[in-house]
Design an enzyme around this catalytic site. Structure first.
Site, PDB file in Angstrom:
ATOM      1  CB  THR A   1      -0.931   0.018   1.231  1.00  0.00           C
ATOM      2  OG1 THR A   1      -1.686   1.223   1.242  1.00  0.00           O
ATOM      3  CG2 THR A   1      -0.137  -0.082   2.514  1.00  0.00           C
ATOM      4  CG  ASP A   2      -0.597   4.878  -1.922  1.00  0.00           C
ATOM      5  OD1 ASP A   2      -1.463   4.392  -1.185  1.00  0.00           O
ATOM      6  OD2 ASP A   2      -0.848   5.705  -2.813  1.00  0.00           O
ATOM      7  CE  LYS A   3       3.331   9.529   3.647  1.00  0.00           C
ATOM      8  NZ  LYS A   3       2.384  10.672   3.732  1.00  0.00           N
TER       9      LYS A   3
ATOM     10  CB  THR B   1      -3.885   4.387   0.978  1.00  0.00           C
ATOM     11  OG1 THR B   1      -3.929   4.658  -0.415  1.00  0.00           O
ATOM     12  CG2 THR B   1      -4.383   2.974   1.243  1.00  0.00           C
TER      13      THR B   1
END
Length: 770
Positions: free
Chosen positions: A175-177, A180
């Site tokens: 996952t990105d930050k 998200t």
């Protein structure tokens, strides 16, 4: 084109190409079209992302193998039954209704032979119909469609049904930050001029000379804009979340007037922000005194390298020696450790000669700058992210955060979200920068990739490299975020976070989470596991019926030359097993226990040891009871042949009805837990029982049955109800974790090894000959 919304300078010398599918931010040009349609870069990328792959998902491959195996076994049993029945018929062992030999050589009419052989073939073909699991595609489609509809209420849209089974098997989520894990609502919370922290609303103590330069850098070196409809109304800001936060801060705290600043200056050249340099620059000419100025803005550690001096709070320029540089680095690291994104502003006044175009086509000076200020922006974590990450980790799913932020900010956010635990922050294996990961050898990447929790300062292609490494390690990988287009092609599941992603990401995802919240990822994971579990429940239920029906008919055919279940009865059993059973078991809702077990992964068998244990236990019971009725039923109940056949048929069907309750949970002994919530299951069970009563009591000419009295019905129900305590006892039997077929292979290898050593010991052959 890479998934990053970057500004790229296009000019007639170095980069004269415009790509279809991208946006022109500013400027004008003549354009010659060289490629259209699928020949463009955009067309090639969309083709590679959306191209239908012939590669099967793990569940599809397992189901195909299972279906093929069941069909082969069913055909083999069917062939044996056919051979046995034909042999018994032509050897005169089969009797007709008058207890005479059905076939007498030279006496039996040809029409009778053809009718008898046709009846035998029809009976065996019906057995094949029961054996072939045509209900598997139905239950898979029903389960996926039902789950997709239910998930729409949770702001999740599934664009590809096969994504359900894959997300249920996921072992790693990348996952990105921004947007998200965090709110994607930046706000400036820290402001440093020189090495002095300036408190909010006390900027008047700072040099106006420095603040004016900062205003120029904010107003002219930005891709955002400020709009105020009229006096008295609120300002409206546009641009990226970072740009909007900086503009909002400058307007409210520095009293910046963006329109006046733009009117008083002329922009000569702009270098747009990009994900590689992490900075943007502008060359301007001030109209007041016709002086030329360079302004840079970007990631603090990147801009600091370009500076040789700095302004203090009084507006005095000081040299940036090694000690001062270390103090600024400590300030930047301190803000990053507090999960702040640190942005620096730098400035330099240049001469007109310096602004002339160089050989590289650029006019903006990149060294010898003076540091103006540092600001720290906070992007708070989304509510519920930490609990969602913990739920995923409890479920055995690894969460990896891949972000473009510096390592200190990434570390702070990861710790706040629960991705990094105590001890991980000090580990060099848990945190890595994109450039380091990129420079590892392939062997080092494969060795370290599973231990990595956070990758900072990463590019989209670093994410792609990580996905490739994880898949080589047999992980089922889900990629979620807003700008990971290159990694989407290689990931097993593509999850787009709402409408904030780039157009590439929006065109390609398997699953779209409309609220862009990571907590929904945990919900999707739970539903995916529910889908996989429902399919396993139905497979166990169906195989139990298959095994019992095949064994009963085979043993009866070999011993008596007759099949106890007629064609219509077998078809009715098939209807219960495939259609009604599929609907009943495919609509089970996800439970909390689903997130307390490890993921299935890519290599786990579809039929587990637990399923084999339950299946064999129920099948043995059903075969034992129904064969007892076949051979001793008339004596036990004191009835004729027709009633005995009806008892076998009725008991067999009711056994499947009661066994549907056992199939609701593969491991838990309490099969009635939560049953009141599944009204569809109870409705199907009730409908099945009612239809069975109608079949036996009112359609006896059609089904070949006889009416049963209350005692006989009670006996059938009692036989079927015994499936519940037997199921409870069977679930008390422990089973090994190693798949049964793998266990058999290992046992066989050990046995062969012992034999070889024994032969070698006796001295028949030398080791080389062996």
């Amino acid at each position: 084109m890479t998934g990053q919304s970057d500004h790229v300078e296009v000019n007639s010398n170095e980069n004269p190409f415009l790509f279809s599918g991208t946006k022109v931010v500013h400027g004008d040009a003549r354009m010659l079209v060289t490629s259209v349609g699928m020949n463009t870069t955009w067309g090639e990328m969309m083709s590679s992302i959306n191209h239908g792959s012939s590669e099967q998902t793990p569940l599809q491959a397992l189901l195909d193998t299972l279906t093929s195996s069941i069909c082969k076994v069913g055909l083999a049993v069917n062939f044996l039954v056919l051979v046995v029945l034909l042999i018994r018929y032509f050897t005169g062992k089969k009797q007709d209704e008058n207890r005479k030999r059905a076939f007498v050589p030279g006496q039996t009419m040809d029409d009778n032979i053809i009718n008898s052989v046709g009846g035998i073939i029809a009976a065996t073909v019906t057995i094949v119909g029961v054996a072939i699991p045509e209900g598997l595609p139905l239950v898979v489609t029903l389960t996926l469609a039902y789950s997709m509809k239910r998930m729409m209420a949770d702001q999740v849209m599934v664009r590809k049904l096969s994504a359900w089974e894959m997300i249920g098997s996921a072992t790693t989520i990348c996952t990105d930050k921004t947007g998200t894990l965090t709110m994607n609502q930046m706000k400036v919370t820290k402001f440093w001029v020189g090495q002095d922290l300036v408190a909010e609303n006390v900027y008047s103590f700072t040099s106006k000379y420095v603040l004016d330069f900062i205003q120029d850098g904010v107003a002219l070196n930005t891709a955002g804009s400020v709009y105020r409809p009229s006096l008295g109304l609120e300002y409206e800001f546009s641009g990226s979340p970072t740009e909007k936060a900086i503009l909002s801060w400058a307007v409210s705290q520095l009293s910046m007037d963006m329109e006046e600043t733009k009117k008083s200056c002329e922009v000569i050249q702009v270098e747009a922000f990009n994900s590689q340099k992490k900075r943007s620059g502008v060359l301007i000419k001030k109209g007041v005194d016709d002086t030329f100025h360079v302004h840079w803005k970007g990631a603090a550690e990147m801009v600091l390298v370009m500076c040789s001096s700095f302004y203090d709070g009084s507006g005095i320029v000081k040299d940036l020696d090694q000690d001062e540089r270390m103090r600024f680095e400590q300030i930047i690291q301190g803000m990053a450790a507090s999960s702040l994104r640190c942005i620096a502003f730098a400035h330099k006044q240049v001469s007109e000669e310096v602004t002339e175009e160089r050989e590289d086509g650029k006019k903006i000076q990149e060294d010898g700058l003076t540091l103006l200020a540092l600001i720290g922006m906070k992007d708070p974590c989304r509510p519920g992210v930490k609990s969602a990450v913990q739920a995923c980790r409890d479920a055995g799913v690894n969460i990896k955060m891949i972000t473009g932020d510096n390592v200190f900010t990434a570390k702070a956010i990861a710790a706040e979200c629960g991705i990094l635990r105590a001890g991980d922050e000090a580990s060099d294996e848990a945190i890595v920068e994109g450039v380091d990961f990129r420079n590892y050898t392939p062997e080092e990447r494969l060795q370290r990739v599973e231990k990595i929790r956070v990758m900072a300062r990463s590019s989209p292609f670093d994410k792609l490299l990580m996905v490739q490494c994880l898949k080589q390690k047999d992980h089922v990988v889900a990629v979620t975020g807003t700008n990971v287009a290159p990694a989407l092609k290689k990931a097993d599941i593509w999850i787009s976070m709402g409408i904030q992603g780039t157009e590439v990401a929006e065109e390609s995802p398997d699953i779209v989470i409309l609220d862009s919240n990571f907590t929904s990822v945990a919900t999707v994971l739970r539903w995916g596991r529910c889908v996989y579990g429902n399919i396993q429940k139905f497979i166990q239920f169906q195989l139990t019926v298959n095994v019992a029906a095949l064994l009963i008919n085979f043993v009866a055919a070999v011993s008596t030359g007759d099949v106890p279940l007629t064609t219509v009865q077998l078809l009715w059993v098939n209807l219960i097993m495939d259609t009604l059973g599929a609907i009943a078991l495919s609509t089970e809702r996800p439970t909390r226990e689903l997130m307390e077990k490890p993921p299935v992964g890519r290599t786990e068998p579809l039929i587990t040891n637990v399923m084999w244990r339950n299946l064999v236990g129920q099948a043995i019971y059903q075969v034992a009871v129904l064969l007892t009725l076949q051979f001793k039923g008339k004596r036990i109940f004191g009835v004729g042949e027709a009633v005995k056949r009806t008892l076998i048929f009725n008991a067999f069907v009711l056994c499947q009805v009661f066994n549907e309750f056992n199939a609701r949970n593969l491991k838990k002994k309490n099969v009635f837990e939560g049953i009141h919530k599944n009204k569809l299951f109870l409705g199907i069970i009730s409908a099945t029982v009612i239809l069975q009563v109608v079949m036996v009591e009112f359609l006896k000419r059609f089904t070949g049955t006889e009416r049963l009295n209350w005692e006989q019905w009670g006996a059938c129900v009692g036989i079927a109800a015994a499936s519940w305590p037997i199921g409870w006892v069977v679930k008390c039997i422990p089973v090994p974790d190693t798949p049964i077929f793998s266990y058999l292979v290992l046992t066989s290898k050990k046995l062969v090894r012992k034999i070889v050593h024994r032969v070698q010991y006796i001295g028949f052959w030398s080791p080389n000959q062996l």
